[in-house]
Design a protein around this motif. Structure first.
Motif, mmCIF file in Angstrom:
data_model
loop_
_atom_site.group_PDB
_atom_site.id
_atom_site.type_symbol
_atom_site.label_atom_id
_atom_site.label_comp_id
_atom_site.label_asym_id
_atom_site.label_seq_id
_atom_site.Cartn_x
_atom_site.Cartn_y
_atom_site.Cartn_z
ATOM 1 N N UNK A 46 0.850 -1.193 0.000
ATOM 2 C CA UNK A 46 0.000 0.000 0.000
ATOM 3 C C UNK A 46 0.888 1.246 0.000
ATOM 4 N N UNK A 47 0.613 2.147 -0.927
ATOM 5 C CA UNK A 47 1.400 3.381 -0.989
ATOM 6 C C UNK A 47 0.993 4.321 0.126
ATOM 7 N N UNK A 48 2.003 5.014 0.683
ATOM 8 C CA UNK A 48 1.776 5.937 1.793
ATOM 9 C C UNK A 48 2.292 7.330 1.447
ATOM 10 N N UNK A 49 1.532 8.332 1.842
ATOM 11 C CA UNK A 49 1.890 9.724 1.554
ATOM 12 C C UNK A 49 2.585 10.334 2.762
ATOM 13 N N UNK A 50 3.778 10.888 2.511
ATOM 14 C CA UNK A 50 4.547 11.592 3.538
ATOM 15 C C UNK A 50 4.394 13.093 3.355
ATOM 16 N N UNK A 51 4.928 13.852 4.291
ATOM 17 C CA UNK A 51 4.889 15.310 4.179
ATOM 18 C C UNK A 51 5.567 15.765 2.895
ATOM 19 N N UNK A 52 6.716 15.172 2.569
ATOM 20 C CA UNK A 52 7.459 15.615 1.390
ATOM 21 C C UNK A 52 6.740 15.287 0.083
ATOM 22 N N UNK A 53 5.694 14.457 0.140
ATOM 23 C CA UNK A 53 4.929 14.122 -1.057
ATOM 24 C C UNK A 53 3.810 15.128 -1.329
ATOM 25 N N UNK A 67 3.791 0.154 2.425
ATOM 26 C CA UNK A 67 3.688 -0.658 3.632
ATOM 27 C C UNK A 67 2.825 -1.873 3.316
ATOM 28 N N UNK A 68 2.779 -2.803 4.237
ATOM 29 C CA UNK A 68 2.020 -4.033 4.004
ATOM 30 C C UNK A 68 0.518 -3.775 4.121
ATOM 31 N N UNK A 69 -0.270 -4.663 3.538
ATOM 32 C CA UNK A 69 -1.724 -4.569 3.642
ATOM 33 C C UNK A 69 -2.162 -4.714 5.100
ATOM 34 N N UNK A 70 -1.453 -5.551 5.863
ATOM 35 C CA UNK A 70 -1.809 -5.757 7.262
ATOM 36 C C UNK A 70 -1.666 -4.470 8.068
ATOM 37 N N UNK A 72 -1.589 -1.396 6.860
ATOM 38 C CA UNK A 72 -2.558 -0.428 6.357
ATOM 39 C C UNK A 72 -3.949 -0.707 6.901
ATOM 40 N N UNK A 73 -4.311 -1.986 7.000
ATOM 41 C CA UNK A 73 -5.635 -2.348 7.509
ATOM 42 C C UNK A 73 -5.819 -1.929 8.961
ATOM 43 N N UNK A 74 -4.705 -1.838 9.695
ATOM 44 C CA UNK A 74 -4.777 -1.387 11.089
ATOM 45 C C UNK A 74 -5.087 0.109 11.173
ATOM 46 N N UNK A 75 -4.935 0.795 10.045
ATOM 47 C CA UNK A 75 -5.216 2.238 9.971
ATOM 48 C C UNK A 75 -6.264 2.498 8.888
ATOM 49 N N UNK A 76 -7.372 1.761 8.946
ATOM 50 C CA UNK A 76 -8.393 1.822 7.909
ATOM 51 C C UNK A 76 -8.981 3.226 7.741
ATOM 52 N N UNK A 77 -9.096 3.953 8.844
ATOM 53 C CA UNK A 77 -9.770 5.250 8.741
ATOM 54 C C UNK A 77 -8.947 6.302 8.000
ATOM 55 N N UNK A 78 -7.658 6.029 7.757
ATOM 56 C CA UNK A 78 -6.853 6.981 6.983
ATOM 57 C C UNK A 78 -6.580 6.481 5.569
ATOM 58 N N UNK A 79 -7.308 5.459 5.118
ATOM 59 C CA UNK A 79 -7.214 5.029 3.719
ATOM 60 C C UNK A 79 -7.957 6.053 2.867
ATOM 61 N N UNK A 80 -7.295 6.550 1.830
ATOM 62 C CA UNK A 80 -7.826 7.678 1.065
ATOM 63 C C UNK A 80 -8.968 7.309 0.128
ATOM 64 N N UNK A 81 -9.872 8.302 -0.033
ATOM 65 C CA UNK A 81 -10.914 8.262 -1.041
ATOM 66 C C UNK A 81 -10.841 9.560 -1.843
#
Length: 414
Positions: A46-53, A67-70, A72-81
Protein backbone atom coordinates in the motif's frame (compact mmCIF):
# COMPACT_ATOMS: atom_id res chain seq x y z
CA UNK A 1 -24.36 44.88 9.94
CA UNK A 2 -27.53 43.98 8.09
CA UNK A 3 -27.50 40.46 6.68
CA UNK A 4 -24.46 39.49 8.74
CA UNK A 5 -23.92 37.93 12.15
CA UNK A 6 -20.97 38.23 14.50
CA UNK A 7 -18.88 35.15 15.38
CA UNK A 8 -15.54 34.60 17.06
CA UNK A 9 -14.02 34.74 13.58
CA UNK A 10 -15.67 38.08 12.85
CA UNK A 11 -18.73 39.02 10.81
CA UNK A 12 -20.09 36.41 8.38
CA UNK A 13 -23.29 36.26 6.30
CA UNK A 14 -26.47 35.09 8.06
CA UNK A 15 -26.62 32.13 5.65
CA UNK A 16 -23.21 30.86 6.75
CA UNK A 17 -22.10 28.69 9.65
CA UNK A 18 -19.00 28.80 11.82
CA UNK A 19 -18.12 25.18 12.56
CA UNK A 20 -15.23 23.24 14.01
CA UNK A 21 -13.50 21.13 11.39
CA UNK A 22 -14.34 18.00 13.40
CA UNK A 23 -18.08 18.74 12.83
CA UNK A 24 -17.53 19.08 9.08
CA UNK A 25 -15.70 15.78 8.68
CA UNK A 26 -17.10 12.26 8.51
CA UNK A 27 -17.89 10.60 11.86
CA UNK A 28 -16.63 7.21 10.69
CA UNK A 29 -13.41 8.77 9.37
CA UNK A 30 -12.45 11.48 11.89
CA UNK A 31 -9.43 13.71 11.46
CA UNK A 32 -6.50 11.38 12.17
CA UNK A 33 -2.83 10.97 11.35
CA UNK A 34 -1.58 7.96 9.45
CA UNK A 35 0.67 4.99 10.01
CA UNK A 36 3.21 5.32 12.82
CA UNK A 37 5.48 2.49 11.67
CA UNK A 38 5.60 1.68 7.97
CA UNK A 39 8.27 -1.03 8.19
CA UNK A 40 10.40 -1.95 5.20
CA UNK A 41 9.20 -1.19 1.65
CA UNK A 42 6.81 -3.86 0.43
CA UNK A 43 6.52 -4.97 -3.19
CA UNK A 44 2.93 -4.43 -4.36
CA UNK A 45 2.21 -2.93 -0.94
CA UNK A 46 0.00 0.00 0.00
CA UNK A 47 1.40 3.38 -0.99
CA UNK A 48 1.78 5.94 1.79
CA UNK A 49 1.89 9.72 1.55
CA UNK A 50 4.55 11.59 3.54
CA UNK A 51 4.89 15.31 4.18
CA UNK A 52 7.46 15.61 1.39
CA UNK A 53 4.93 14.12 -1.06
CA UNK A 54 2.65 17.17 -0.63
CA UNK A 55 3.98 19.58 -3.23
CA UNK A 56 2.37 22.87 -4.32
CA UNK A 57 -1.08 21.82 -3.22
CA UNK A 58 -0.93 18.41 -4.92
CA UNK A 59 0.14 14.87 -4.11
CA UNK A 60 3.40 13.96 -5.83
CA UNK A 61 3.18 10.19 -6.21
CA UNK A 62 6.51 9.66 -7.98
CA UNK A 63 8.45 8.34 -4.98
CA UNK A 64 5.90 7.11 -2.47
CA UNK A 65 6.93 4.56 0.15
CA UNK A 66 4.89 1.41 0.72
CA UNK A 67 3.69 -0.66 3.63
CA UNK A 68 2.02 -4.03 4.00
CA UNK A 69 -1.72 -4.57 3.64
CA UNK A 70 -1.81 -5.76 7.26
CA UNK A 71 -0.33 -2.52 8.61
CA UNK A 72 -2.56 -0.43 6.36
CA UNK A 73 -5.64 -2.35 7.51
CA UNK A 74 -4.78 -1.39 11.09
CA UNK A 75 -5.22 2.24 9.97
CA UNK A 76 -8.39 1.82 7.91
CA UNK A 77 -9.77 5.25 8.74
CA UNK A 78 -6.85 6.98 6.98
CA UNK A 79 -7.21 5.03 3.72
CA UNK A 80 -7.83 7.68 1.06
CA UNK A 81 -10.91 8.26 -1.04
CA UNK A 82 -11.37 10.74 -3.87
CA UNK A 83 -11.98 14.25 -2.51
CA UNK A 84 -10.21 13.66 0.81
CA UNK A 85 -7.75 16.28 2.01
CA UNK A 86 -4.30 15.43 3.32
CA UNK A 87 -2.59 17.93 5.60
CA UNK A 88 1.04 18.24 6.69
CA UNK A 89 1.45 18.25 10.47
CA UNK A 90 5.19 18.93 10.48
CA UNK A 91 7.74 20.46 8.12
CA UNK A 92 5.37 22.06 5.57
CA UNK A 93 2.91 22.67 8.40
CA UNK A 94 -0.66 23.21 7.22
CA UNK A 95 0.04 22.52 3.55
CA UNK A 96 -2.87 20.69 1.95
CA UNK A 97 -3.52 18.51 -1.07
CA UNK A 98 -6.71 16.99 -2.43
CA UNK A 99 -6.83 13.28 -3.27
CA UNK A 100 -7.92 12.36 -6.79
CA UNK A 101 -9.39 9.10 -8.10
CA UNK A 102 -5.87 7.75 -8.69
CA UNK A 103 -5.02 8.11 -4.98
CA UNK A 104 -7.86 5.96 -3.70
CA UNK A 105 -6.59 3.20 -1.41
CA UNK A 106 -3.40 5.05 -0.45
CA UNK A 107 -2.62 5.56 3.24
CA UNK A 108 -0.79 8.27 5.21
CA UNK A 109 2.25 8.41 7.45
CA UNK A 110 2.51 9.82 10.97
CA UNK A 111 3.25 13.37 9.82
CA UNK A 112 0.15 13.69 7.64
CA UNK A 113 -3.50 14.06 8.69
CA UNK A 114 -6.66 12.97 6.91
CA UNK A 115 -9.50 15.51 6.58
CA UNK A 116 -12.52 13.77 5.02
CA UNK A 117 -15.47 16.22 4.62
CA UNK A 118 -19.07 15.14 4.95
CA UNK A 119 -21.10 15.03 1.74
CA UNK A 120 -22.65 18.48 2.23
CA UNK A 121 -19.25 20.19 2.54
CA UNK A 122 -16.95 20.74 -0.43
CA UNK A 123 -13.33 19.65 0.07
CA UNK A 124 -11.92 22.22 -2.37
CA UNK A 125 -13.68 25.00 -0.45
CA UNK A 126 -12.18 23.69 2.81
CA UNK A 127 -8.76 23.44 1.16
CA UNK A 128 -8.97 27.10 0.16
CA UNK A 129 -10.12 28.15 3.64
CA UNK A 130 -7.42 26.30 5.55
CA UNK A 131 -4.78 27.46 3.04
CA UNK A 132 -5.69 31.12 3.59
CA UNK A 133 -3.23 33.41 5.42
CA UNK A 134 -5.59 33.70 8.43
CA UNK A 135 -5.61 29.95 9.08
CA UNK A 136 -1.89 29.58 8.34
CA UNK A 137 -1.19 32.16 11.05
CA UNK A 138 -3.54 30.33 13.43
CA UNK A 139 -1.82 26.99 12.82
CA UNK A 140 1.69 28.42 13.26
CA UNK A 141 0.63 29.92 16.59
CA UNK A 142 -0.51 26.52 17.89
CA UNK A 143 2.52 24.33 17.24
CA UNK A 144 3.90 21.83 19.73
CA UNK A 145 7.50 20.79 20.35
CA UNK A 146 10.79 22.60 20.65
CA UNK A 147 13.31 21.18 18.17
CA UNK A 148 10.71 19.49 15.94
CA UNK A 149 7.62 21.65 15.58
CA UNK A 150 4.42 19.74 14.99
CA UNK A 151 0.72 20.41 14.70
CA UNK A 152 -1.39 18.32 17.08
CA UNK A 153 -4.45 16.51 15.74
CA UNK A 154 -6.63 18.14 18.39
CA UNK A 155 -5.63 21.59 17.13
CA UNK A 156 -6.68 20.61 13.60
CA UNK A 157 -9.99 19.19 14.83
CA UNK A 158 -10.80 22.45 16.68
CA UNK A 159 -10.15 24.75 13.71
CA UNK A 160 -13.29 26.85 13.21
CA UNK A 161 -14.25 27.44 9.61
CA UNK A 162 -16.76 29.96 8.20
CA UNK A 163 -18.73 28.10 5.57
CA UNK A 164 -21.90 28.68 3.50
CA UNK A 165 -24.80 26.34 4.36
CA UNK A 166 -25.56 26.20 0.64
CA UNK A 167 -23.07 23.81 -0.96
CA UNK A 168 -23.58 25.49 -4.34
CA UNK A 169 -22.07 28.67 -2.89
CA UNK A 170 -19.13 26.65 -1.53
CA UNK A 171 -18.57 25.14 -4.98
CA UNK A 172 -18.72 28.53 -6.70
CA UNK A 173 -16.23 30.13 -4.31
CA UNK A 174 -13.90 27.15 -4.75
CA UNK A 175 -14.25 27.39 -8.54
CA UNK A 176 -13.28 31.07 -8.58
CA UNK A 177 -10.24 30.57 -6.35
CA UNK A 178 -9.18 27.40 -8.20
CA UNK A 179 -9.07 29.43 -11.42
CA UNK A 180 -6.45 31.65 -9.79
CA UNK A 181 -4.58 28.54 -8.63
CA UNK A 182 -4.42 27.33 -12.23
CA UNK A 183 -2.98 30.68 -13.34
CA UNK A 184 -0.40 30.50 -10.54
CA UNK A 185 0.50 26.94 -11.54
CA UNK A 186 0.84 27.93 -15.22
CA UNK A 187 3.17 30.83 -14.36
CA UNK A 188 5.21 28.60 -12.02
CA UNK A 189 5.64 26.01 -14.78
CA UNK A 190 6.57 28.73 -17.27
CA UNK A 191 9.29 30.03 -14.92
CA UNK A 192 10.68 26.50 -14.54
CA UNK A 193 10.70 26.06 -18.34
CA UNK A 194 12.47 29.41 -18.87
CA UNK A 195 15.03 28.55 -16.19
CA UNK A 196 15.70 25.22 -17.87
CA UNK A 197 16.10 26.97 -21.24
CA UNK A 198 18.60 29.40 -19.74
CA UNK A 199 20.49 26.54 -18.12
CA UNK A 200 20.80 24.84 -21.51
CA UNK A 201 21.95 28.06 -23.19
CA UNK A 202 24.58 28.59 -20.50
CA UNK A 203 25.87 25.06 -21.03
CA UNK A 204 26.18 25.70 -24.77
CA UNK A 205 27.34 29.34 -24.89
CA UNK A 206 29.68 29.42 -21.89
CA UNK A 207 31.62 26.31 -22.89
CA UNK A 208 32.05 27.13 -26.58
CA UNK A 209 29.88 24.20 -27.71
CA UNK A 210 27.71 26.71 -29.53
CA UNK A 211 29.24 29.78 -31.20
CA UNK A 212 27.67 32.70 -32.99
CA UNK A 213 28.40 32.55 -36.71
CA UNK A 214 30.46 35.75 -36.81
CA UNK A 215 32.80 34.47 -34.06
CA UNK A 216 33.29 30.86 -35.15
CA UNK A 217 36.83 31.42 -36.41
CA UNK A 218 38.02 33.28 -33.30
CA UNK A 219 40.15 31.47 -30.74
CA UNK A 220 38.70 30.32 -27.45
CA UNK A 221 41.06 29.66 -24.53
CA UNK A 222 41.06 29.81 -20.73
CA UNK A 223 42.97 31.87 -18.20
CA UNK A 224 43.04 32.08 -14.41
CA UNK A 225 40.76 34.77 -13.02
CA UNK A 226 43.61 36.00 -10.82
CA UNK A 227 45.72 36.72 -13.93
CA UNK A 228 43.13 39.01 -15.49
CA UNK A 229 41.45 40.58 -12.44
CA UNK A 230 42.22 41.80 -8.94
CA UNK A 231 40.49 39.87 -6.18
CA UNK A 232 40.08 41.27 -2.69
CA UNK A 233 38.42 39.62 0.26
CA UNK A 234 36.01 41.59 2.42
CA UNK A 235 36.52 42.43 6.09
CA UNK A 236 34.31 42.83 9.16
CA UNK A 237 34.65 45.51 11.83
CA UNK A 238 35.54 43.82 15.11
CA UNK A 239 33.99 43.19 17.54
CA UNK A 240 31.00 42.71 15.28
CA UNK A 241 28.52 43.37 18.11
CA UNK A 242 29.83 46.90 18.71
CA UNK A 243 26.81 49.20 18.06
CA UNK A 244 29.13 52.07 17.08
CA UNK A 245 29.85 50.24 13.84
CA UNK A 246 26.23 50.34 12.69
CA UNK A 247 23.74 52.98 11.64
CA UNK A 248 20.26 53.42 10.16
CA UNK A 249 21.74 55.06 7.07
CA UNK A 250 25.08 55.12 5.29
CA UNK A 251 26.80 52.33 3.42
CA UNK A 252 24.92 49.09 3.12
CA UNK A 253 26.30 46.13 5.06
CA UNK A 254 25.99 43.22 2.62
CA UNK A 255 25.20 39.88 4.20
CA UNK A 256 24.74 36.47 2.62
CA UNK A 257 20.98 36.71 3.22
CA UNK A 258 20.89 39.91 1.15
CA UNK A 259 22.35 38.31 -1.97
CA UNK A 260 20.21 35.18 -1.71
CA UNK A 261 16.97 37.04 -0.96
CA UNK A 262 17.02 39.44 -3.91
CA UNK A 263 16.47 37.88 -7.32
CA UNK A 264 18.33 39.03 -10.40
CA UNK A 265 21.87 40.22 -10.95
CA UNK A 266 21.62 43.54 -9.09
CA UNK A 267 21.90 44.08 -5.34
CA UNK A 268 19.65 47.06 -4.66
CA UNK A 269 19.29 47.09 -0.87
CA UNK A 270 20.64 45.69 2.38
CA UNK A 271 18.91 45.05 5.69
CA UNK A 272 21.73 46.71 7.70
CA UNK A 273 23.99 49.76 7.33
CA UNK A 274 27.42 50.67 8.65
CA UNK A 275 28.42 53.92 10.29
CA UNK A 276 31.46 55.79 8.95
CA UNK A 277 33.48 54.09 11.69
CA UNK A 278 32.22 50.64 10.71
CA UNK A 279 32.86 51.29 7.02
CA UNK A 280 36.44 52.30 7.78
CA UNK A 281 37.06 48.79 9.17
CA UNK A 282 35.48 46.97 6.23
CA UNK A 283 35.95 46.83 2.43
CA UNK A 284 33.98 49.40 0.46
CA UNK A 285 32.24 48.49 -2.79
CA UNK A 286 30.73 50.98 -5.20
CA UNK A 287 27.85 50.99 -7.68
CA UNK A 288 28.76 48.68 -10.57
CA UNK A 289 31.21 46.51 -8.62
CA UNK A 290 30.99 42.73 -8.98
CA UNK A 291 31.10 40.67 -5.78
CA UNK A 292 30.82 36.95 -5.06
CA UNK A 293 29.92 35.03 -1.90
CA UNK A 294 32.61 32.64 -0.64
CA UNK A 295 31.10 31.17 2.53
CA UNK A 296 27.81 29.55 3.59
CA UNK A 297 26.04 29.93 0.23
CA UNK A 298 29.06 29.80 -2.07
CA UNK A 299 29.54 31.27 -5.51
CA UNK A 300 26.61 33.70 -5.75
CA UNK A 301 27.58 36.70 -7.90
CA UNK A 302 25.95 40.13 -7.60
CA UNK A 303 26.47 43.48 -9.28
CA UNK A 304 26.27 46.07 -6.50
CA UNK A 305 23.80 48.88 -7.11
CA UNK A 306 24.25 50.89 -3.87
CA UNK A 307 27.37 52.10 -2.03
CA UNK A 308 28.10 49.27 0.40
CA UNK A 309 30.68 47.25 2.31
CA UNK A 310 31.43 43.53 2.26
CA UNK A 311 32.59 41.27 5.07
CA UNK A 312 34.99 38.35 4.74
CA UNK A 313 32.25 36.12 3.33
CA UNK A 314 32.64 37.90 -0.02
CA UNK A 315 35.30 38.82 -2.55
CA UNK A 316 35.40 41.96 -4.67
CA UNK A 317 36.44 41.42 -8.30
CA UNK A 318 37.84 44.45 -10.15
CA UNK A 319 40.25 45.58 -12.91
CA UNK A 320 39.18 42.99 -15.50
CA UNK A 321 37.63 45.34 -18.06
CA UNK A 322 40.37 44.94 -20.69
CA UNK A 323 39.73 41.19 -20.83
CA UNK A 324 36.19 40.58 -19.59
CA UNK A 325 32.72 42.04 -20.00
CA UNK A 326 31.16 42.50 -16.56
CA UNK A 327 27.87 40.76 -17.38
CA UNK A 328 29.68 37.91 -19.14
CA UNK A 329 31.76 37.37 -16.00
CA UNK A 330 28.60 37.54 -13.88
CA UNK A 331 26.88 34.86 -15.98
CA UNK A 332 29.97 32.64 -16.05
CA UNK A 333 30.27 32.71 -12.25
CA UNK A 334 26.54 31.94 -12.03
CA UNK A 335 27.11 29.00 -14.41
CA UNK A 336 29.90 27.49 -12.27
CA UNK A 337 28.25 28.20 -8.89
CA UNK A 338 27.49 24.48 -8.26
CA UNK A 339 31.11 23.58 -9.01
CA UNK A 340 32.40 26.33 -6.73
CA UNK A 341 30.16 25.12 -3.91
CA UNK A 342 31.74 21.65 -4.19
CA UNK A 343 35.30 23.02 -4.23
CA UNK A 344 35.12 24.87 -0.93
CA UNK A 345 37.39 24.10 2.00
CA UNK A 346 35.83 21.57 4.40
CA UNK A 347 35.05 22.62 7.94
CA UNK A 348 31.99 23.52 9.99
CA UNK A 349 30.79 25.10 6.76
CA UNK A 350 32.46 25.02 3.37
CA UNK A 351 34.07 28.22 2.12
CA UNK A 352 36.43 29.57 -0.53
CA UNK A 353 39.49 31.75 -0.18
CA UNK A 354 41.10 34.23 -2.56
CA UNK A 355 43.59 31.61 -3.81
CA UNK A 356 40.78 29.29 -4.89
CA UNK A 357 38.91 32.18 -6.52
CA UNK A 358 42.10 33.30 -8.31
CA UNK A 359 42.49 29.84 -9.83
CA UNK A 360 39.02 29.84 -11.42
CA UNK A 361 39.48 29.17 -15.13
CA UNK A 362 37.71 31.83 -17.20
CA UNK A 363 37.12 31.54 -20.97
CA UNK A 364 38.95 34.36 -22.72
CA UNK A 365 37.35 35.42 -26.01
CA UNK A 366 36.69 38.69 -27.77
CA UNK A 367 34.78 41.33 -25.83
CA UNK A 368 32.27 41.45 -28.70
CA UNK A 369 31.46 37.76 -28.37
CA UNK A 370 31.29 38.04 -24.58
CA UNK A 371 28.85 40.94 -24.94
CA UNK A 372 26.60 38.99 -27.30
CA UNK A 373 26.56 35.93 -25.01
CA UNK A 374 25.75 38.15 -22.03
CA UNK A 375 22.92 39.82 -23.96
CA UNK A 376 21.28 36.47 -24.71
CA UNK A 377 21.52 35.27 -21.10
CA UNK A 378 20.42 38.63 -19.69
CA UNK A 379 17.39 38.52 -22.00
CA UNK A 380 16.50 35.15 -20.42
CA UNK A 381 16.95 36.64 -16.96
CA UNK A 382 14.67 39.58 -17.78
CA UNK A 383 11.99 37.24 -19.11
CA UNK A 384 12.14 35.16 -15.94
CA UNK A 385 12.02 38.25 -13.70
CA UNK A 386 8.96 39.59 -15.59
CA UNK A 387 7.13 36.28 -15.19
CA UNK A 388 8.11 36.11 -11.51
CA UNK A 389 6.62 39.58 -11.03
CA UNK A 390 3.41 38.42 -12.73
CA UNK A 391 3.37 35.38 -10.44
CA UNK A 392 3.78 37.49 -7.30
CA UNK A 393 1.06 39.86 -8.50
CA UNK A 394 -1.24 36.90 -9.21
CA UNK A 395 -0.64 35.51 -5.72
CA UNK A 396 -1.37 38.90 -4.13
CA UNK A 397 -4.58 39.30 -6.11
CA UNK A 398 -5.72 35.81 -5.13
CA UNK A 399 -4.90 36.54 -1.49
CA UNK A 400 -7.03 39.69 -1.63
CA UNK A 401 -9.87 37.74 -3.24
CA UNK A 402 -9.62 35.04 -0.56
CA UNK A 403 -10.01 37.71 2.11
CA UNK A 404 -13.24 38.82 0.44
CA UNK A 405 -14.79 35.52 -0.64
CA UNK A 406 -13.85 33.30 2.30
CA UNK A 407 -15.35 35.71 4.83
CA UNK A 408 -18.50 36.45 2.85
CA UNK A 409 -17.62 40.14 2.47
CA UNK A 410 -17.99 39.56 -1.26
CA UNK A 411 -20.68 37.12 -2.37
CA UNK A 412 -20.83 35.02 -5.49
CA UNK A 413 -23.91 34.46 -7.62
CA UNK A 414 -25.18 30.90 -7.36
Amino acid sequence: MKGYKHTELGWIPEEWECLELSHITQNERPISYGIVQTGLPVDDGIKCIRVLDIVDGKIDDQNLITTSHEISNAYKRTVLKEGDLVMALRGKIGELARATKSHEGYNLTRGVALVAPKINYDSEYLKQQISSPFFRDYLMAHLNGSALKELAINVVRRIKVPIPKNKSEQLKIAEVLSTWDKSIETLTQLIAAKQQLKKGLMQQLLTGKKRFEEFKNEKWHYNSLGDIASIRRGASPRPINNPNFFSHTGRGWIRISDVTFEKGKLLNFTSQYLSDLGASHSVKVEIGDLIMSICATIGVPKIVNIPSCIHDGFVLIRDYETSLEKEFLYHFIEFITPKLADSGQPGTQRNLNTDIVSRIQIPVLSLSEQKKIAEVLSFCDNEIIDIEKSLENCKLQKQGLMQQLLTGKKRVKV
